[in-house]
Design an enzyme around this catalytic site. Structure first.
Site, PDB file in Angstrom:
ATOM      1  N   THR A  11      41.368  37.844  33.115  1.00  0.00           N
ATOM      2  CA  THR A  11      39.845  37.476  33.153  1.00  0.00           C
ATOM      3  C   THR A  11      38.904  38.515  33.108  1.00  0.00           C
ATOM      4  O   THR A  11      37.973  38.686  32.484  1.00  0.00           O
ATOM      5  CB  THR A  11      39.562  36.629  34.387  1.00  0.00           C
ATOM      6  N   HIS A  63      38.512  39.511  29.646  1.00  0.00           N
ATOM      7  CA  HIS A  63      37.764  38.666  28.801  1.00  0.00           C
ATOM      8  C   HIS A  63      35.964  39.221  29.179  1.00  0.00           C
ATOM      9  O   HIS A  63      35.283  39.028  28.131  1.00  0.00           O
ATOM     10  CB  HIS A  63      37.854  36.993  29.278  1.00  0.00           C
ATOM     11  N   HIS A 119      38.639  41.335  40.985  1.00  0.00           N
ATOM     12  CA  HIS A 119      38.824  40.881  41.982  1.00  0.00           C
ATOM     13  C   HIS A 119      40.171  40.937  42.633  1.00  0.00           C
ATOM     14  O   HIS A 119      40.490  40.685  43.945  1.00  0.00           O
ATOM     15  CB  HIS A 119      38.522  39.102  41.796  1.00  0.00           C
ATOM     16  N   GLU A 120      41.195  41.712  41.906  1.00  0.00           N
ATOM     17  CA  GLU A 120      42.519  41.919  42.432  1.00  0.00           C
ATOM     18  C   GLU A 120      42.443  43.081  43.091  1.00  0.00           C
ATOM     19  O   GLU A 120      42.265  44.190  42.426  1.00  0.00           O
ATOM     20  CB  GLU A 120      43.496  41.841  41.477  1.00  0.00           C
ATOM     21  N   CYS A 145      35.568  19.059  51.171  1.00  0.00           N
ATOM     22  CA  CYS A 145      35.565  18.072  49.925  1.00  0.00           C
ATOM     23  C   CYS A 145      36.845  17.349  50.312  1.00  0.00           C
ATOM     24  O   CYS A 145      37.608  17.624  50.959  1.00  0.00           O
ATOM     25  CB  CYS A 145      35.616  18.767  48.563  1.00  0.00           C
ATOM     26  N   CYS A 185      40.074  19.821  49.939  1.00  0.00           N
ATOM     27  CA  CYS A 185      40.207  20.673  51.187  1.00  0.00           C
ATOM     28  C   CYS A 185      40.811  19.819  52.227  1.00  0.00           C
ATOM     29  O   CYS A 185      41.606  20.071  53.030  1.00  0.00           O
ATOM     30  CB  CYS A 185      38.858  21.360  51.391  1.00  0.00           C
ATOM     31  N   ARG A 200      55.365  44.684  25.724  1.00  0.00           N
ATOM     32  CA  ARG A 200      55.653  43.552  26.784  1.00  0.00           C
ATOM     33  C   ARG A 200      57.099  43.017  26.730  1.00  0.00           C
ATOM     34  O   ARG A 200      57.629  42.721  28.088  1.00  0.00           O
ATOM     35  CB  ARG A 200      54.458  42.545  26.722  1.00  0.00           C
ATOM     36  N   GLY A 222      48.657  29.247  31.438  1.00  0.00           N
ATOM     37  CA  GLY A 222      47.706  29.794  30.534  1.00  0.00           C
ATOM     38  C   GLY A 222      46.656  28.781  30.097  1.00  0.00           C
ATOM     39  O   GLY A 222      46.641  27.600  30.167  1.00  0.00           O
ATOM     40  N   LEU A 223      45.567  29.466  29.848  1.00  0.00           N
ATOM     41  CA  LEU A 223      44.255  28.411  29.337  1.00  0.00           C
ATOM     42  C   LEU A 223      43.806  28.507  27.992  1.00  0.00           C
ATOM     43  O   LEU A 223      43.349  29.475  27.442  1.00  0.00           O
ATOM     44  CB  LEU A 223      43.090  28.906  30.313  1.00  0.00           C
ATOM     45  N   ILE A 265      49.055  24.642  36.769  1.00  0.00           N
ATOM     46  CA  ILE A 265      48.999  25.435  38.104  1.00  0.00           C
ATOM     47  C   ILE A 265      47.581  26.231  38.045  1.00  0.00           C
ATOM     48  O   ILE A 265      47.445  26.879  36.755  1.00  0.00           O
ATOM     49  CB  ILE A 265      50.105  26.516  38.331  1.00  0.00           C
TER      50      ILE A 265
HETATM   51 ZN   LIG Z   1      43.256  37.666  38.600  1.00  0.00          ZN
HETATM   52 ZN   LIG Z   2      36.610  21.922  49.156  1.00  0.00          ZN
END
Ligand SMILES: [Zn+2]
Ligand SMILES: [Zn+2]
Length: 347
Positions: A42, A45, A70-71, A103, A106, A204, A267-268, A291
């Site tokens: 991401t 991207h 974020h990682e 929610c 959750c 890869r 994958g998206l 997932i």
């Molecule tokens: Zn990530």
């Molecule tokens: Zn929630």
């Protein structure tokens, strides 16, 4: 607090390494001295500022300018006044999906798929990061910061393989990006009889063989459906894990799947996928599941145990390390597919 950070400043390709003000710490936040960061798909991207990034980044993450990434892993150096889960000096990695806690999902034990999922207030490619204590996950003593920075994406792979029985079966991984590579390695670790993996990058695919794949198929030179069917007496693969997000590859994933097999989609695809639902799903009696992220915090416990026990070694997945100021080189490698995981390190 002002930090040096890799910041997305413009709605166009690229980023800047520059000074940036961190958000104020709240009572439930912790301040982390960043030790290692990893580039995610991401981030690529967002760096390239493709259609997906233009459409969704600011909506789900927050407005520009924003620190990227974020990682990561690091050491807690300050805690907000309500923090009880962690303390100063703890070594941590971070869960990046923050659930609302109230929610339907959750409340029914699926907080990882919360309807109101939130992200960090800003990114982590910086000297320090402010994150909620919820996200801080203490890492085992014998796990290095570099390895721990991979726990978040590794967790996606752990989550993906947790609903299938791989022992003695054939497994096909579509896409040899970091998640695909983790899945191939886990499949072997979980006793798969034969692991096929596909990609368009020989680099890869080479890495995939190193981490446990038995057969690497470059789809530029070979038809993966024919290769897997030939190798399985026409049966197909009992388990297929789709990590590429390529629409054509998704269709092939369904064709590779054996009758009564399980197909996991990670994958998206950026566009709709056309399936022959009768042949691809109904007559196959296929089990198809998606997932998204990690099953917090079950996945974290499994991932930490796999790595600290030595059952899984994440080191071979780290192919490049650069100091923050060389972030451009790191992103270029990730864009070209000539890398496993690329780490970015503060000075
Ligand atoms: Zn990530
Ligand atoms: Zn929630």
């Amino acid at each position: 607090m002002r930090v040096k950070a890799i910041v997305k400043t413009q709605r166009q390709p690229g980023a800047e390494f520059t000074g940036f003000e961190l958000p104020e710490m709240g009572p439930n936040d912790v301040l982390v001295k960043v030790a290692a960061c990893a580039i995610c798909g991401t981030d690529v991207h967002i760096y390239e500022w493709n259609d997906w990034a233009a459409r969704t980044f600011e909506k789900s993450y927050g407005p520009l300018p924003r620190i990227m990434g974020h990682e990561f892993s690091g050491e807690i150096v300050e805690t907000g006044k309500n923090v009880t889960k962690v303390k100063v000096g703890d070594r941590i990695a971070a869960e990046t999906h923050i659930p609302c806690g109230s929610c339907f999902l959750c409340r029914t034990g699926k907080q990882y798929n919360c309807q109101n999922i939130k992200r960090f207030r800003t990114g982590v490619f910086a000297g320090y990061a402010v994150i909620p204590e919820f996200s801080a996950e203490i890492i085992p003593e014998n796990v290095t910061y570099h390895t721990a920075s991979l726990f978040e994406p590794f967790g996606v792979a752990v989550h993906a393989v947790s609903y299938v029985r791989m022992v003695g079966d054939t497994v096909t991984v579509i896409g040899a990006g970091p998640i695909g590579l983790f899945v191939a390695h886990l499949a072997k670790t979980m006793g798969a009889a034969k692991v096929f993996i596909t990609d368009i990058s020989d680099y890869r695919l080479g890495l995939a063989k190193k981490v446990g794949a038995d057969a690497a198929i470059n789809v530029r030179n070979a038809d993966p459906v024919a290769v897997v069917k030939d190798a399985t007496q026409g049966l197909g693969s009992g388990i297929v894990i789709e990590t590429s997000g390529n629409a054509k590859a998704v269709k092939q994933a369904f064709e590779i799947l054996r009758k009564n097999g399980s197909l996991c989609m990670v994958g998206l695809p950026p566009e709709p996928v056309v399936l022959d639902a009768g042949a691809d799903i109904v007559w196959k009696a296929a089990v198809v599941y998606g997932i998204h992220g990690r099953d917090t915090f079950t996945t974290w416990e499994i991932a930490k145990n796999l790595v600290s026990s030595g059952r899984v070694n994440l080191e071979p997945f780290i192919t490049h390390k650069f100091p923050f100021q060389d972030y451009k080189t790191g992103f270029d490698l990730a864009i070209a597919g000539e890398a496993g995981k690329v780490l970015l390190l503060p000075e």
